[in-house]
Design a protein around this motif. Structure first.
Motif, PDB file in Angstrom:
ATOM      1  N   GLU A  69       4.815  16.256  -4.071  1.00  0.00           N
ATOM      2  CA  GLU A  69       4.731  15.383  -5.020  1.00  0.00           C
ATOM      3  C   GLU A  69       4.227  15.917  -6.205  1.00  0.00           C
ATOM      4  OE1 GLU A  69       2.552  11.657  -4.525  1.00  0.00           O
ATOM      5  OE2 GLU A  69       3.244  10.927  -6.273  1.00  0.00           O
ATOM      6  N   ASP A  86       3.406  14.826   0.787  1.00  0.00           N
ATOM      7  CA  ASP A  86       2.479  13.907  -0.014  1.00  0.00           C
ATOM      8  C   ASP A  86       1.138  14.385   0.087  1.00  0.00           C
ATOM      9  OD1 ASP A  86       1.123  12.128  -1.812  1.00  0.00           O
ATOM     10  OD2 ASP A  86       2.236  10.497  -1.184  1.00  0.00           O
ATOM     11  N   LEU A  88      -1.617  13.395  -1.044  1.00  0.00           N
ATOM     12  CA  LEU A  88      -2.826  12.283  -0.812  1.00  0.00           C
ATOM     13  C   LEU A  88      -1.807  10.929  -1.106  1.00  0.00           C
ATOM     14  CD1 LEU A  88      -5.366  10.978  -0.917  1.00  0.00           C
ATOM     15  CD2 LEU A  88      -5.561  11.394  -3.202  1.00  0.00           C
ATOM     16  N   ASP A  89      -1.404  10.138   0.066  1.00  0.00           N
ATOM     17  CA  ASP A  89      -0.867   9.001  -0.242  1.00  0.00           C
ATOM     18  C   ASP A  89      -1.788   7.786  -0.164  1.00  0.00           C
ATOM     19  OD1 ASP A  89       1.555   7.270  -0.556  1.00  0.00           O
ATOM     20  OD2 ASP A  89       1.222   6.821   1.617  1.00  0.00           O
ATOM     21  N   THR A  91      -3.479   6.870  -3.220  1.00  0.00           N
ATOM     22  CA  THR A  91      -4.404   7.353  -4.370  1.00  0.00           C
ATOM     23  C   THR A  91      -5.226   6.305  -4.942  1.00  0.00           C
ATOM     24  OG1 THR A  91      -2.470   8.829  -4.929  1.00  0.00           O
ATOM     25  CG2 THR A  91      -4.412   9.116  -6.116  1.00  0.00           C
TER      26      THR A  91
HETATM   27 CA    CA Z   1       0.370  11.011  -3.616  1.00  0.00          CA
END
Ligand code: CA
Ligand code: IPD
Ligand code: CA
Length: 262
Positions: A69, A86, A88-89, A91
């Protein structure tokens, strides 16, 4: 359960990034009260998590392609394999000090997702699946829920934020689904919504306007837990369109009918 070398590499990368994010997450709680807020700090933490994952995975498999991402797409010398990440899903949850976010890492081979890892580092829940090897959370085998009646079922979704164009559709979905089921949750991390369906916590999940990195890992985890996975309409591929609907086999058809507006 013994996984492949690729799976072990993915887990190592997810745990390493997860550790860094947990440290940052503690800091976010302090920044919450400052007038500047934690926004810039979180963007930095997010980019740093992707850097950690990319370094681990690309050192381990230098020929694979990459889609992340934060850093975009890079074709590999091996055009058949690609990491989809990803870092950090969830956020917004992270930014607001809410412990519901995850690292999501998938491996695609010839256009098909073959391995997925979704790591909820704040709760130390590591969801993973490999094609043909089942879905797991830490060392526990996962299975989708056995509920058969819509009125007992709890579904997850994502309500589009900002300028997303699908908000009116989502509101119509809710108006049709909510009277027919036991509840709808919107927890703000697509990868965990999928992992929770695999774990039988949610009975199903649907959302529009997602990206491949939000769902690639979670999709195989749901499939390997015995769940059904598809686009909202026939012929739509979740990874290509970013619109998806998943559920256990008993609820998939009636749930999909409602979301399709039929
Ligand atoms: Ca993310
Ligand atoms: C978001 C989360 C959320 C979904 C959004 C995604 P991010 O990812 O998965 O649940 O509703 O559409 O963009 O921005 O937190 O990585
Ligand atoms: Ca995401």
């Amino acid at each position: 359960m013994q996984g492949s070398a690729n799976l072990n590499l993915m887990i190592k990368a997810a745990r390493k990034a997860g550790r860094a994010l947990v440290k940052d997450f503690r800091e976010v709680e302090n920044l919450q009260v400052s007038t500047k807020g934690p926004g810039d700090f979180v963007s930095k933490a997010d980019r740093e998590a992707e850097r950690i994952i990319k370094e681990e995975l690309m050192n381990g498999r230098p020929t694979y392609g990459w889609l992340g991402e934060e850093t975009g797409a890079t074709e590999g010398a091996d055009p058949t394999r690609r990491w989809i990440v990803d870092p950090l899903d969830g956020t917004t949850n992270f930014l607001h000090g809410m412990p519901h976010w995850a690292v999501s890492i998938a491996l695609e081979h010839k256009g098909e997702i073959v391995t997925g890892v979704v790591y909820d580092a704040a709760k130390d829940e590591l969801f993973w699946a490999e094609k043909g090897a089942g879905a797991w959370m830490n060392d526990k085998r996962l299975r989708v829920s056995g509920r058969r009646n819509l009125h007992e079922a709890v579904f997850a979704t994502g309500v589009p934020f900002g300028a997303k164009v699908t908000l009116p559709l989502m509101l119509q979905d809710l108006a049709r689904l909510m009277p027919a089921c036991a509840g709808v949750r919107r927890w703000g991390a697509a990868s965990l919504d999928l992992a929770y369906v695999a774990a039988g916590r949610y009975d199903g999940y649907w959302e529009r306007e997602l990206s491949a990195w939000d769902i690639a890992a979670g999709l195989i985890i749901v499939k390997e837990a015995g769940g059904m996975v598809g686009g909202i309409f026939d012929g739509q591929s979740p990874l290509d369109t970013g619109a998806l609907l998943v559920a256990n086999d008993a609820l998939y058809a009636p749930f999909r009918k409602i979301i399709q507006g039929a």
